[in-house]
Design a protein around this motif. Structure first.
Motif, PDB file in Angstrom:
ATOM      1  N   VAL A   1       5.263 -15.218  -0.134  1.00  0.00           N
ATOM      2  CA  VAL A   1       6.580 -14.655   0.169  1.00  0.00           C
ATOM      3  C   VAL A   1       6.556 -13.135   0.006  1.00  0.00           C
ATOM      4  CG1 VAL A   1       9.017 -14.627  -0.481  1.00  0.00           C
ATOM      5  CG2 VAL A   1       7.762 -16.789  -0.456  1.00  0.00           C
ATOM      6  N   ALA A   2       5.921 -12.646  -1.058  1.00  0.00           N
ATOM      7  CA  ALA A   2       5.851 -11.208  -1.295  1.00  0.00           C
ATOM      8  C   ALA A   2       5.079 -10.508  -0.181  1.00  0.00           C
ATOM      9  CB  ALA A   2       5.195 -10.924  -2.645  1.00  0.00           C
ATOM     10  N   ALA A   3       3.977 -11.095   0.252  1.00  0.00           N
ATOM     11  CA  ALA A   3       3.197 -10.493   1.327  1.00  0.00           C
ATOM     12  C   ALA A   3       3.998 -10.467   2.624  1.00  0.00           C
ATOM     13  CB  ALA A   3       1.891 -11.259   1.525  1.00  0.00           C
ATOM     14  N   TRP A   4       4.793 -11.509   2.847  1.00  0.00           N
ATOM     15  CA  TRP A   4       5.618 -11.536   4.056  1.00  0.00           C
ATOM     16  C   TRP A   4       6.672 -10.425   4.000  1.00  0.00           C
ATOM     17  CZ3 TRP A   4      10.697 -11.791   5.332  1.00  0.00           C
ATOM     18  CH2 TRP A   4      10.985 -11.990   6.681  1.00  0.00           C
ATOM     19  N   TRP A   5       7.374 -10.274   2.862  1.00  0.00           N
ATOM     20  CA  TRP A   5       8.373  -9.217   2.737  1.00  0.00           C
ATOM     21  C   TRP A   5       7.729  -7.842   2.866  1.00  0.00           C
ATOM     22  CZ3 TRP A   5      13.209  -9.517   3.635  1.00  0.00           C
ATOM     23  CH2 TRP A   5      13.952 -10.662   3.322  1.00  0.00           C
ATOM     24  N   ASN A   6       6.535  -7.694   2.349  1.00  0.00           N
ATOM     25  CA  ASN A   6       5.821  -6.428   2.457  1.00  0.00           C
ATOM     26  C   ASN A   6       5.603  -6.059   3.927  1.00  0.00           C
ATOM     27  OD1 ASN A   6       4.267  -4.161   1.753  1.00  0.00           O
ATOM     28  ND2 ASN A   6       2.394  -5.354   1.732  1.00  0.00           N
ATOM     29  N   ARG A   7       5.116  -7.020   4.717  1.00  0.00           N
ATOM     30  CA  ARG A   7       4.894  -6.769   6.143  1.00  0.00           C
ATOM     31  C   ARG A   7       6.211  -6.490   6.866  1.00  0.00           C
ATOM     32  NH1 ARG A   7       1.596 -11.295   5.277  1.00  0.00           N
ATOM     33  NH2 ARG A   7       3.070 -12.653   6.384  1.00  0.00           N
TER      34      ARG A   7
ATOM     35  N   LEU B   1      10.267   0.102   8.204  1.00  0.00           N
ATOM     36  CA  LEU B   1       9.997   1.522   7.978  1.00  0.00           C
ATOM     37  C   LEU B   1       9.585   2.204   9.281  1.00  0.00           C
ATOM     38  CD1 LEU B   1       9.734   3.961   6.177  1.00  0.00           C
ATOM     39  CD2 LEU B   1       7.435   3.191   5.553  1.00  0.00           C
ATOM     40  N   PHE B   2       8.722   1.564  10.074  1.00  0.00           N
ATOM     41  CA  PHE B   2       8.312   2.154  11.348  1.00  0.00           C
ATOM     42  C   PHE B   2       9.506   2.291  12.292  1.00  0.00           C
ATOM     43  CE2 PHE B   2       3.902   0.496  10.346  1.00  0.00           C
ATOM     44  CZ  PHE B   2       3.394   1.756  10.086  1.00  0.00           C
ATOM     45  N   SER B   3      10.417   1.305  12.280  1.00  0.00           N
ATOM     46  CA  SER B   3      11.621   1.412  13.103  1.00  0.00           C
ATOM     47  C   SER B   3      12.503   2.557  12.612  1.00  0.00           C
ATOM     48  CB  SER B   3      12.404   0.086  13.062  1.00  0.00           C
ATOM     49  OG  SER B   3      11.709  -0.937  13.740  1.00  0.00           O
TER      50      SER B   3
ATOM     51  N   ALA C   1       0.833  -1.204   0.000  1.00  0.00           N
ATOM     52  CA  ALA C   1       0.000   0.000   0.000  1.00  0.00           C
ATOM     53  C   ALA C   1       0.864   1.249   0.000  1.00  0.00           C
ATOM     54  CB  ALA C   1      -0.921  -0.001   1.218  1.00  0.00           C
ATOM     55  N   LEU C   2       2.048   1.163   0.615  1.00  0.00           N
ATOM     56  CA  LEU C   2       2.951   2.308   0.643  1.00  0.00           C
ATOM     57  C   LEU C   2       3.472   2.629  -0.750  1.00  0.00           C
ATOM     58  CD1 LEU C   2       4.894   1.353   3.873  1.00  0.00           C
ATOM     59  CD2 LEU C   2       3.427   3.347   3.615  1.00  0.00           C
ATOM     60  N   VAL C   3       3.714   1.592  -1.544  1.00  0.00           N
ATOM     61  CA  VAL C   3       4.143   1.805  -2.928  1.00  0.00           C
ATOM     62  C   VAL C   3       2.990   2.330  -3.758  1.00  0.00           C
ATOM     63  CG1 VAL C   3       4.950   0.657  -5.036  1.00  0.00           C
ATOM     64  CG2 VAL C   3       6.011   0.107  -2.834  1.00  0.00           C
ATOM     65  N   GLN C   4       1.816   1.727  -3.587  1.00  0.00           N
ATOM     66  CA  GLN C   4       0.657   2.139  -4.379  1.00  0.00           C
ATOM     67  C   GLN C   4       0.248   3.578  -4.088  1.00  0.00           C
ATOM     68  OE1 GLN C   4      -0.444   0.201  -6.902  1.00  0.00           O
ATOM     69  NE2 GLN C   4       1.264  -1.068  -6.238  1.00  0.00           N
ATOM     70  N   SER C   5       0.494   4.048  -2.880  1.00  0.00           N
ATOM     71  CA  SER C   5       0.134   5.420  -2.519  1.00  0.00           C
ATOM     72  C   SER C   5       1.171   6.433  -2.979  1.00  0.00           C
ATOM     73  CB  SER C   5      -0.025   5.533  -1.000  1.00  0.00           C
ATOM     74  OG  SER C   5       1.233   5.369  -0.370  1.00  0.00           O
ATOM     75  N   GLY C   6       2.318   5.949  -3.440  1.00  0.00           N
ATOM     76  CA  GLY C   6       3.373   6.846  -3.871  1.00  0.00           C
ATOM     77  C   GLY C   6       4.298   7.309  -2.764  1.00  0.00           C
ATOM     78  N   ILE C   7       4.098   6.802  -1.538  1.00  0.00           N
ATOM     79  CA  ILE C   7       4.966   7.188  -0.425  1.00  0.00           C
ATOM     80  C   ILE C   7       6.349   6.559  -0.595  1.00  0.00           C
ATOM     81  CG2 ILE C   7       5.339   6.940   2.058  1.00  0.00           C
ATOM     82  CD1 ILE C   7       2.272   7.046   2.364  1.00  0.00           C
ATOM     83  N   VAL C   8       6.366   5.251  -0.836  1.00  0.00           N
ATOM     84  CA  VAL C   8       7.606   4.541  -1.143  1.00  0.00           C
ATOM     85  C   VAL C   8       7.699   4.428  -2.657  1.00  0.00           C
ATOM     86  CG1 VAL C   8       8.848   2.362  -0.943  1.00  0.00           C
ATOM     87  CG2 VAL C   8       7.605   3.253   1.029  1.00  0.00           C
ATOM     88  N   VAL C   9       8.770   4.962  -3.218  1.00  0.00           N
ATOM     89  CA  VAL C   9       8.912   4.986  -4.676  1.00  0.00           C
ATOM     90  C   VAL C   9      10.128   4.154  -5.095  1.00  0.00           C
ATOM     91  CG1 VAL C   9       9.348   6.430  -6.685  1.00  0.00           C
ATOM     92  CG2 VAL C   9       7.784   7.212  -4.913  1.00  0.00           C
ATOM     93  N   PRO C  10       9.916   3.054  -5.828  1.00  0.00           N
ATOM     94  CA  PRO C  10      11.054   2.339  -6.400  1.00  0.00           C
ATOM     95  C   PRO C  10      11.829   3.267  -7.331  1.00  0.00           C
ATOM     96  CG  PRO C  10       9.052   1.006  -6.522  1.00  0.00           C
ATOM     97  CD  PRO C  10       8.631   2.390  -6.113  1.00  0.00           C
TER      98      PRO C  10
END
Length: 318
Positions: A116-122, A128-130, A28-37
């Motif tokens: 695996v992707a969902a796990w890496w996402n979490r 990021l919070f840390s 969701a962070l990528v989709q919102s544009g907050i985290v940008v590859p």
């Protein structure tokens, strides 16, 4: 007929790019544009080394001068500075029992990749919070922090009015803030106050929750203690992300004695708040732990406050 093994469905050359794509799609962070590859960060993450330099030019300063036929204009200089990010090297291994449900799907590769992707996402959201905890514990970031939790009564509670005050931390750059990230208890409070509206993404057509016209992301990983909550306001590209190149990103194995199939996935990547330099002041291993990401001595602001597109808003909900 022998049972399907992980090695039968995982081809690393196919799995690795697919996993990268799915991780981004699920974030969701990528989709919102907050985290940008960022392709430049991809290159940095693959160059080797652990501390990656990202030089930039400081803005021009000073006032214009009066033209004269006797006094020449003074010559000013543009000054370079340096942001620095950290290469994270992390991995995880799973046994076949954890993935047995996935192997029963119509498309085992997609099923495994999704898990695996969902796990890496979490896991990256925890990182990021840390990171944000450490960044905002540094005195240099006080200009991007709005803490009303110690005020009396309604003055300590999130509302449209107190949120506007938080946005104002960036002054005339407040319009760079386009999204909120908050705890579900905060979101519920705003729902009760009828401050949440629904908008449509102009590109995908998907509906999303908005607060004060900005997209809302909800995650219970946000800090909260004793009734005090932390909400973040983000601008687009506030967090840069780059995929590196682990020597062996994915491999499978078989423990014949245990009868276990094993999937190992390794990730090298950059996850960096733009404008806040990583100093490597307190790291004991080859890559920082989440606890070390939370250490304020490891961070130092290098951009002007209003050019860092993140505001930390600390408040109560009642």
């Amino acid at each position: 007929m022998p049972a399907t093994r992980i090695a039968d469905v995982i081809v690393p050359e196919v799995f690795n790019p697919y996993l990268i794509q799915r991780t981004a799609e699920l974030s969701a962070l990528v989709q919102s544009g907050i985290v940008v590859p960022d392709s430049q960060l991809d290159e940095l993450a693959a160059t080797g080394g652990t501390i990656l330099n990202m030089p930039f030019w400081n803005d021009l300063t000073g006032d214009s001068e009066i033209l004269s036929d006797t006094t020449p204009l003074s010559v000013n200089h543009i000054v370079a500075a340096k942001d620095m990010s950290r290469l994270h090297t992390r991995g995880k291994a799973w046994g076949a029992n954890d993935l047995a449900k996935a192997l029963s799907g119509d498309d085992p590769l997609r099923a495994i990749a999704d898990l695996v992707a969902a796990w890496w996402n979490r896991d990256r959201q925890k990182m990021l919070f840390s990171t944000l905890k450490g960044v905002f514990a540094t005195p240099s970031m006080a200009g991007n922090k709005h803490d009303i939790s110690g005020a009396a009564g309604s003055a300590a509670v999130i509302s449209a009015t107190t949120t506007v005050d938080a946005q104002q931390k960036l002054g005339d750059a407040a319009d760079k803030l386009t999204a909120f990230s908050m705890h579900s208890a905060v979101y519920s409070k705003l729902l009760k106050d009828q401050l949440i509206e629904w908008q449509k993404d102009p590109v995908t057509g998907a509906a999303f929750a908005a607060y004060l016209g900005k997209r809302v992301l909800v995650d219970d990983g946000h800090p909260n203690a004793a009734g005090v909550y932390t909400t973040y306001l983000f601008g687009p590209g506030a967090i840069g992300f780059g995929n590196g190149a682990a020597p062996v990103p994915t491999e499978t194995d078989r423990d014949s004695l245990q009868g276990d199939d094993i999937l190992v996935n390794r990730q090298h990547f950059i996850l960096h708040p733009r404008g806040v330099k990583w100093t490597e002041d307190s790291v004991t291993g080859v890559s920082p732990t989440n606890a070390e990401l939370e250490t304020p001595d490891n961070w130092e602001r290098v951009y002007e406050n209003k050019n860092i597109r993140i505001v930390q808003f600390v408040h109560k909900i009642a």
